[in-house]
Design a protein around this motif. Sequence first.
Motif, mmCIF file in Angstrom:
data_model
loop_
_atom_site.group_PDB
_atom_site.id
_atom_site.type_symbol
_atom_site.label_atom_id
_atom_site.label_comp_id
_atom_site.label_asym_id
_atom_site.label_seq_id
_atom_site.Cartn_x
_atom_site.Cartn_y
_atom_site.Cartn_z
ATOM 1 N N VAL A 12 43.717 62.444 35.973
ATOM 2 C CA VAL A 12 44.783 62.525 36.970
ATOM 3 C C VAL A 12 44.223 62.319 38.364
ATOM 4 N N ASP A 13 43.092 62.942 38.652
ATOM 5 C CA ASP A 13 42.476 62.800 39.969
ATOM 6 C C ASP A 13 42.089 61.338 40.231
ATOM 7 N N HIS A 14 41.543 60.696 39.204
ATOM 8 C CA HIS A 14 41.180 59.282 39.313
ATOM 9 C C HIS A 14 42.416 58.433 39.616
ATOM 10 N N ALA A 15 43.498 58.698 38.911
ATOM 11 C CA ALA A 15 44.737 57.948 39.124
ATOM 12 C C ALA A 15 45.269 58.159 40.537
ATOM 13 N N ALA A 16 45.250 59.406 41.001
ATOM 14 C CA ALA A 16 45.770 59.710 42.333
ATOM 15 C C ALA A 16 44.993 58.986 43.425
ATOM 16 N N HIS A 17 43.701 58.835 43.243
ATOM 17 C CA HIS A 17 42.890 58.143 44.238
ATOM 18 C C HIS A 17 43.102 56.629 44.214
ATOM 19 N N ARG A 18 43.626 56.106 43.100
ATOM 20 C CA ARG A 18 43.828 54.663 42.972
ATOM 21 C C ARG A 18 45.165 54.200 43.563
ATOM 22 N N ILE A 19 46.128 55.122 43.682
ATOM 23 C CA ILE A 19 47.474 54.703 44.044
ATOM 24 C C ILE A 19 47.639 54.658 45.561
ATOM 25 N N THR A 20 48.214 53.578 46.062
ATOM 26 C CA THR A 20 48.514 53.396 47.478
ATOM 27 C C THR A 20 49.911 52.813 47.599
ATOM 28 N N HIS A 21 50.333 52.509 48.819
ATOM 29 C CA HIS A 21 51.693 52.005 49.020
ATOM 30 C C HIS A 21 51.915 50.645 48.362
ATOM 31 N N ASP A 22 50.855 49.881 48.122
ATOM 32 C CA ASP A 22 51.008 48.559 47.505
ATOM 33 C C ASP A 22 50.530 48.543 46.054
ATOM 34 N N ALA A 23 50.483 49.723 45.429
ATOM 35 C CA ALA A 23 50.049 49.843 44.033
ATOM 36 C C ALA A 23 51.156 50.477 43.206
ATOM 37 N N ALA A 24 51.019 50.379 41.881
ATOM 38 C CA ALA A 24 52.015 50.962 40.976
ATOM 39 C C ALA A 24 51.319 51.455 39.723
ATOM 40 N N PHE A 25 51.849 52.557 39.167
ATOM 41 C CA PHE A 25 51.376 53.037 37.874
ATOM 42 C C PHE A 25 52.111 52.292 36.759
ATOM 43 N N VAL A 26 51.427 52.079 35.644
ATOM 44 C CA VAL A 26 52.085 51.530 34.471
ATOM 45 C C VAL A 26 51.758 52.411 33.269
ATOM 46 N N ALA A 27 52.779 52.753 32.512
ATOM 47 C CA ALA A 27 52.614 53.491 31.243
ATOM 48 C C ALA A 27 53.260 52.632 30.167
ATOM 49 N N GLY A 28 54.550 52.881 29.868
ATOM 50 C CA GLY A 28 55.244 52.018 28.917
ATOM 51 C C GLY A 28 55.524 50.640 29.479
ATOM 52 N N GLY A 29 55.766 50.572 30.794
ATOM 53 C CA GLY A 29 55.985 49.290 31.453
ATOM 54 C C GLY A 29 57.342 48.676 31.222
ATOM 55 N N THR A 30 58.274 49.407 30.627
ATOM 56 C CA THR A 30 59.548 48.810 30.238
ATOM 57 C C THR A 30 60.429 48.451 31.435
ATOM 58 N N THR A 31 60.219 49.065 32.578
ATOM 59 C CA THR A 31 60.926 48.685 33.798
ATOM 60 C C THR A 31 60.012 47.917 34.737
ATOM 61 N N LEU A 32 58.815 48.429 34.950
ATOM 62 C CA LEU A 32 57.901 47.842 35.932
ATOM 63 C C LEU A 32 57.632 46.364 35.666
ATOM 64 N N LEU A 33 57.273 46.022 34.452
ATOM 65 C CA LEU A 33 56.892 44.640 34.167
ATOM 66 C C LEU A 33 58.075 43.684 34.300
ATOM 67 N N ASP A 34 59.263 44.140 33.912
ATOM 68 C CA ASP A 34 60.461 43.314 34.115
ATOM 69 C C ASP A 34 60.642 42.993 35.600
ATOM 70 N N LEU A 35 60.511 44.002 36.446
ATOM 71 C CA LEU A 35 60.776 43.806 37.871
ATOM 72 C C LEU A 35 59.676 43.004 38.556
ATOM 73 N N ILE A 36 58.468 43.098 38.055
ATOM 74 C CA ILE A 36 57.399 42.241 38.581
ATOM 75 C C ILE A 36 57.695 40.780 38.233
ATOM 76 N N LYS A 37 58.130 40.528 37.014
ATOM 77 C CA LYS A 37 58.453 39.156 36.599
ATOM 78 C C LYS A 37 59.609 38.586 37.415
ATOM 79 N N LEU A 38 60.556 39.451 37.808
ATOM 80 C CA LEU A 38 61.697 39.010 38.603
ATOM 81 C C LEU A 38 61.368 38.884 40.085
ATOM 82 N N ASP A 39 60.146 39.224 40.467
ATOM 83 C CA ASP A 39 59.696 39.194 41.866
ATOM 84 C C ASP A 39 60.443 40.217 42.723
#
Length: 336
Positions: A12-39
Amino acid sequence: MRAFAYSRADSVDHAAHRITHDAAFVAGGTTLLDLIKLDVLKPKNVVDINALPLKRVERLDDGRLRIGALVTNTDLAHHPEVKRHYPLLSQALLAGASTQLRNMATTAGNVMQRTRCPYYRDAAAACNRREPGSGCDARGGLNRLNAVLGGSDACVAVHPSDMCVAMAAIGATLTLSSADGEREVAFGDFHRLPGDTPHIEHDLADGELITAITLEPPLAPAGSYYLKLRDRASYEFALASAAAQLSLDGEMIGEARVALGGVGTKPWRCPDAEAALVGQPAQIATFERAAEIALRDATPLEHNAFKIPLARQSIVRALREATRLARDEGKQEGQV
């Protein structure tokens, strides 16, 4: 699809240090990847958090149920503790998406699910939620699927989650973790109304991630029911939905919880309707009064006025079924 950097977090600590305003977490990706593909979403960095130890469901000593952020929708819906003590949540989860998506989608990802408003998902349309200050094409466009509760001049996008409607009715607390530690936020305070800043959708700061959701102790004996009204029977978002829970004292309502989906810009808890139910006879006239109260501030758009009577109907039907189930449970326990 735009290129992005990909990395994996092992804590968790590693993840928290990686995330910034221009970053995103991905787990299942069922919403995130769709929206990235749609720009629609354009993260420069995507951090995979699937290796984090956040997949447990555990009963706490105070009677609450703690759900890890990475528990899948399928596992949560079929977990023995959820099926026995929170059937409302199980029903809502099984009403959402498809089996394949539920197998991938996670609890925290569902909480963070983005709207399905077509103008948000169309990069060529004006959308204040996607691009602040650009306008809202939904207000004067095809707005049949948009919100009648909680909207503003800037945004009328509906929150799409079924799971969140059930959690709003049950009551829950989110645990948010960052490099500075943990904090807790009431579920009802996490999602924000659009107001003048619809691009600020939730109370999650940069560098934070959801690590758990803890449900309030269940009502007992109680009946609960999730009703989802939609254009087709499966794999469709709600036009209106209602999550209802109540306990009975004889033929009078002891406690009641009601939340709506498909009609609000966030999972829509109805405290005034709940107050109108408590201490009243468990009958249709009572349910109809509560439904009127729940929708009294609804503001329709050109194409979605039908959602108001539909939402009222969903409340009445969900309360009727919850009452039937509460009576059945009370008989089994010898209390009614």
